[in-house]
Write an enzyme that holds these catalytic residues in place. Structure first.
Site, PDB file in Angstrom:
ATOM      1  N   TYR A  81       0.787  -0.925   0.032  1.00  0.00           N
ATOM      2  CA  TYR A  81      -0.255  -0.333   0.153  1.00  0.00           C
ATOM      3  C   TYR A  81       0.838   0.759  -0.345  1.00  0.00           C
ATOM      4  O   TYR A  81       2.115   1.429   0.124  1.00  0.00           O
ATOM      5  CB  TYR A  81      -1.266  -0.080   1.440  1.00  0.00           C
ATOM      6  N   CYS A  82       0.446   2.133  -0.481  1.00  0.00           N
ATOM      7  CA  CYS A  82       0.821   4.021  -0.978  1.00  0.00           C
ATOM      8  C   CYS A  82       0.136   4.736  -0.015  1.00  0.00           C
ATOM      9  O   CYS A  82      -0.975   4.089   1.152  1.00  0.00           O
ATOM     10  CB  CYS A  82       1.944   4.460  -1.534  1.00  0.00           C
ATOM     11  N   ARG A  83       0.323   5.829   0.324  1.00  0.00           N
ATOM     12  CA  ARG A  83      -0.716   6.535   0.201  1.00  0.00           C
ATOM     13  C   ARG A  83      -2.577   7.073  -0.576  1.00  0.00           C
ATOM     14  O   ARG A  83      -3.355   6.315   0.241  1.00  0.00           O
ATOM     15  CB  ARG A  83      -0.301   8.315  -0.694  1.00  0.00           C
ATOM     16  N   ILE A 110      -4.049   3.949   1.646  1.00  0.00           N
ATOM     17  CA  ILE A 110      -4.728   4.596   3.280  1.00  0.00           C
ATOM     18  C   ILE A 110      -5.515   5.565   3.231  1.00  0.00           C
ATOM     19  O   ILE A 110      -5.288   5.600   4.476  1.00  0.00           O
ATOM     20  CB  ILE A 110      -2.714   4.821   3.956  1.00  0.00           C
TER      21      ILE A 110
END
Length: 114
Positions: A81-83, A110
């Site tokens: 996952y990332c932003r 996220i």
């Protein structure tokens, strides 16, 4: 296969090994303590809050990014996952090119996690 993947039509070659999961499905999967859970954001973003048990491997670190994943099991699923989901999808493609068999990506990143 998720509904979104079905709706998007023909799949690129790498997509058999990459699956984008919605928040609830992703949460169920990562609650298992035996997953490779990776936050591909910068260390500063990671310090600002992350999913429990995630390790931070910054996508923008180039060769260091690849070295960090060389230590991981390529046959065991990796949850990324990332932003917002953009970097993690790029990272997923990179991992598939490195020989990882199954990569899961958090849809919306996220920002969608609550």
């Amino acid at each position: 296969m998720s509904i979104i993947n079905k709706l998007l039509g023909p799949k690129p070659e790498y997509s058999e090994k990459i699956e984008i999961l919605g928040v609830e499905e992703y949460k169920k999967a990562v609650n298992n303590n035996d997953v490779q859970l990776v936050d591909v954001r910068t260390p500063r973003e990671f310090r600002g809050g992350h999913i429990a048990r995630a390790v931070n491997i910054d996508y923008f670190r180039g060769a260091d990014f690849e070295k960090a994943f060389e230590k991981m099991d390529r046959n065991k699923p990796v949850y990324l996952y990332c932003r917002s989901g953009n970097r993690s999808l790029k990272a997923a493609r990179k991992l598939v090119s490195m020989g990882f068999e199954k990569v899961y990506d958090l849809q919306g990143g996220i920002l969608k996690w609550k």
